[in-house]
Design a protein around this motif. Structure first.
Motif: not given
Length: 446
Positions: A12, A52, A100, A193
Motif C-alpha cells: 500500500d 485505496s 486498511n 495488504n
C-alpha cells in the motif's frame, strides 16, 4: 497440473520511483528487489486511481473507476463480481488480511472471502449491502458533502504537526497470514495488504535512523495530507526533506514485512508453485505540485507503482512497456483457469498502448489548487474527474475542460503545454466488462 494457489500482496502507498530495483539510489526495497530478480518485473506499471477504494476496486474487478463506480462520491463497491467471488465459485478457499480501514467489509470488499481479517474491529460483509445505497447517495449530494468535507478537513488540521512519528503498525496481521497459509486447503486465494507506507509517517525506528539525516530529526512535519494541502500548516524545504526521508523509511518498513511474508511462503513450501503478485495500489505525492499524500492527484508520483509477479509456469523476465494494474484481475482468472484472458493476462508480456484512470473531486477546484494553491469549493465540481491518459512518452491530465500535456515520466516537472491535445485524449482504449470473457475449455482444467 494442479491449479495454483494465489497470493496477492498489496504494498500500500509505495510509489515506483522510490523502489531500488526501479532506479532509486537508496536501498529501500531489498526484499522486493530479490523477489523481482527471480520473477517478472514490470518497470512501468500504472494504477487506475490514486487512492485505496477505487484502485482496489479496479484490481478486484478489472474495471476502470468510471465502470465500477467506487469513487470518492460513492465509496462502497456494489454490483460487479469480484475476484474473490469468482474464485470462490470456482472452488478456491478465499482469505483476506488487511488493516486498511477504507478497504473493508463495510465498503464492499469482503464479498466472496471466506474470512476477512483486519486486526481491529470489523463487521460482516452484509454490512455493505445495508449501507451502500444510503451512504453512496448521501456522499453524492452536494448539500450533504460540503459539511462533511469541512468537518473532515478541520479534524485533520487539529494538532497534526509533530516531530515524533507514531509507532509502526501492529505486526499481528503477518501471523494471521502465516496461519492461513499453513491451514488453508489447496487451491486457495490469499490477499494481504501491507500498510506501513501509508500516512501518517510511522517507520520502524531502525529505518528512521537509517534514512533520516541526523540534523533533521527535530524538524516538525504534518501527519495528514489535507493539513499540508488544504489546512493551516505547510512544510518548508527542511520539513519536506524529512518527510521524504521518513517516507523512504516507511517503504523500507513495508519491504521488511514483505520479506517476512515471502519467507513464510517459502518455508511452508507454497511459494514455488503459486501465483504470487506484489503490487502497490497507488503512490504518494512528496511535495511535487504542492501536494502531500495521494489525494487531488493523478500525477505519476500517485499512480506509477511497482509490480512483480511469480508465474508458476514461468513468465517473461522483465516487461518495460507500460501496463495497467487492473489487468491483475484478468491475470489471476487466466492463470487459475477460472475464465480465459490470454491476451489481457500480464503473463503475455504485452503492454498497454494507453493507460488511464481518474480521481473524482469532492467539489474542490483542483485546477485552482494546482495552479495557484487556492482552496476553492464549488458544488458543480462534486464528482468532476481529474483524469489522465498516458502513453510511454506523453501524458494528458484533464479537469473541467482544461488539459495539460506532460512528457513521461513527469515526476515534479511542469507541463510542456496546457493547450488542448484532442489527438491524444480522444484515442481512448476500448473498455471491457468483467463478464466478457469465456470459461476456459475443460481440457485446460486439471
Amino acid at each position: 497440473m494442479s491449479r495454483p494457489n494465489v497470493i496477492f500482496v498489496l504494498l500500500d502507498t509505495v510509489r515506483a520511483d522510490r523502489v531500488s530495483s526501479l532506479g532509486y539510489d537508496r536501498e529501500t526495497t531489498p526484499n522486493f528487489d530479490r523477489f523481482a530478480e527471480e520473477t517478472t518485473l514490470f518497470t512501468d506499471a500504472v494504477a487506475q486511481a490514486p487512492w485505496s477504494v477505487p484502485s482496489h476496486a479496479s484490481l478486484f474487478t478489472g474495471l476502470y473507476p468510471e465502470e465500477h463506480g467506487a469513487t470518492i462520491t460513492s465509496p462502497i463497491l456494489t454490483g460487479e463480481q469480484t475476484l474473490a467471488e469468482l474464485l470462490s465459485a470456482d472452488g478456491y478457499e478465499t482469505y483476506a488480511v488487511s488493516p486498511n480501514d477504507y478497504v473493508r467489509p463495510a465498503t464492499g470488499f469482503a464479498r466472496g472471502f471466506d474470512s476477512y481479517e483486519m486486526g481491529s474491529v470489523s463487521e460482516p460483509a452484509v454490512t455493505a449491502d445495508l449501507l451502500a445505497r444510503p451512504v453512496n447517495w448521501f456522499l453524492d449530494a452536494a448539500w450533504a458533502r460540503r459539511p462533511i468535507e469541512s468537518v473532515f478537513n478541520r479534524i485533520q488540521d487539529t494538532a497534526t504537526v509533530t516531530t515524533d512519528p507514531p509507532p509502526p503498525a501492529d505486526r499481528g496481521l503477518l501471523d494471521v497470514a502465516a496461519n492461513r497459509v499453513e491451514t488453508a486447503t489447496d487451491p486457495f486465494f490469499l490477499f494481504v495488504n501491507l500498510f506501513d507506507a501509508h500516512l501518517p509517517r510511522s517507520p520502524d525506528p531502525e529505518y528512521a535512523e537509517q534514512f533520516v539525516d541526523a540534523d533533521l530529526t527535530d524538524e516538525p512535519i504534518v501527519e495528514h495530507e489535507r493539513t499540508h494541502t488544504l489546512g493551516s500548516h505547510t512544510m518548508d524545504d527542511r520539513a519536506l526533506r524529512r518527510f521524504r526521508q521518513l517516507y523512504d523509511a516507511d517503504v523500507r518498513t513495508t519491504d521488511e514485512q514483505f520479506g517476512r511474508l515471502i519467507d513464510i511462503l517459502r518455508e511452508s513450501g507454497v511459494f514455488e508453485d503459486s501465483l504470487v503478485i506484489a503490487v502497490s495500489d497507488h503512490g504518494e505525492q512528496l511535495g511535487e505540485y504542492g501536494l502531500v499524500g495521494h489525494q487531488f492527484s493523478v500525477f505519476d508520483g500517485a499512480v506509477s507503482v511497482p509490480l512483480a509477479i511469480n508465474f508458476p509456469e514461468g513468465g517473461p523476465d522483465r516487461v518495460d512497456e507500460q501496463v495497467e494494474i487492473r489487468r491483475i484481475f484478468h491475470t489471476i482468472l487466466d492463470e487459475t483457469d477460472t475464465t480465459c484472458h490470454p491476451e489481457k493476462s500480464l503473463a503475455s508480456g504485452r503492454g498497454d498502448r494507453f493507460a488511464r484512470g481518474a480521481y473524482y473531486s469532492p467539489m474542490l477546484d483542483i485546477e485552482a489548487l494546482l495552479r495557484t494553491g487556492t482552496v476553492r469549493y464549488d458544488r458543480d465540481l462534486l464528482g468532476e474527474r481529474l483524469s489522465f491518459v498516458r502513453t510511454g512518452e506523453t501524458k494528458v491530465i484533464s479537469f473541467d475542460g482544461t488539459e495539460w500535456l506532460f512528457e513521461t515520466p513527469e515526476h515534479g516537472q511542469p507541463p510542456i503545454t496546457d493547450a488542448p491535445v484532442p489527438e491524444l485524449s480522444e484515442q481512448l482504449p476500448i473498455t471491457d466488462a468483467a463478464g466478457s470473457s469465456e470459461v476456459c475449455p475443460d481440457s485446460l482444467v486439471d
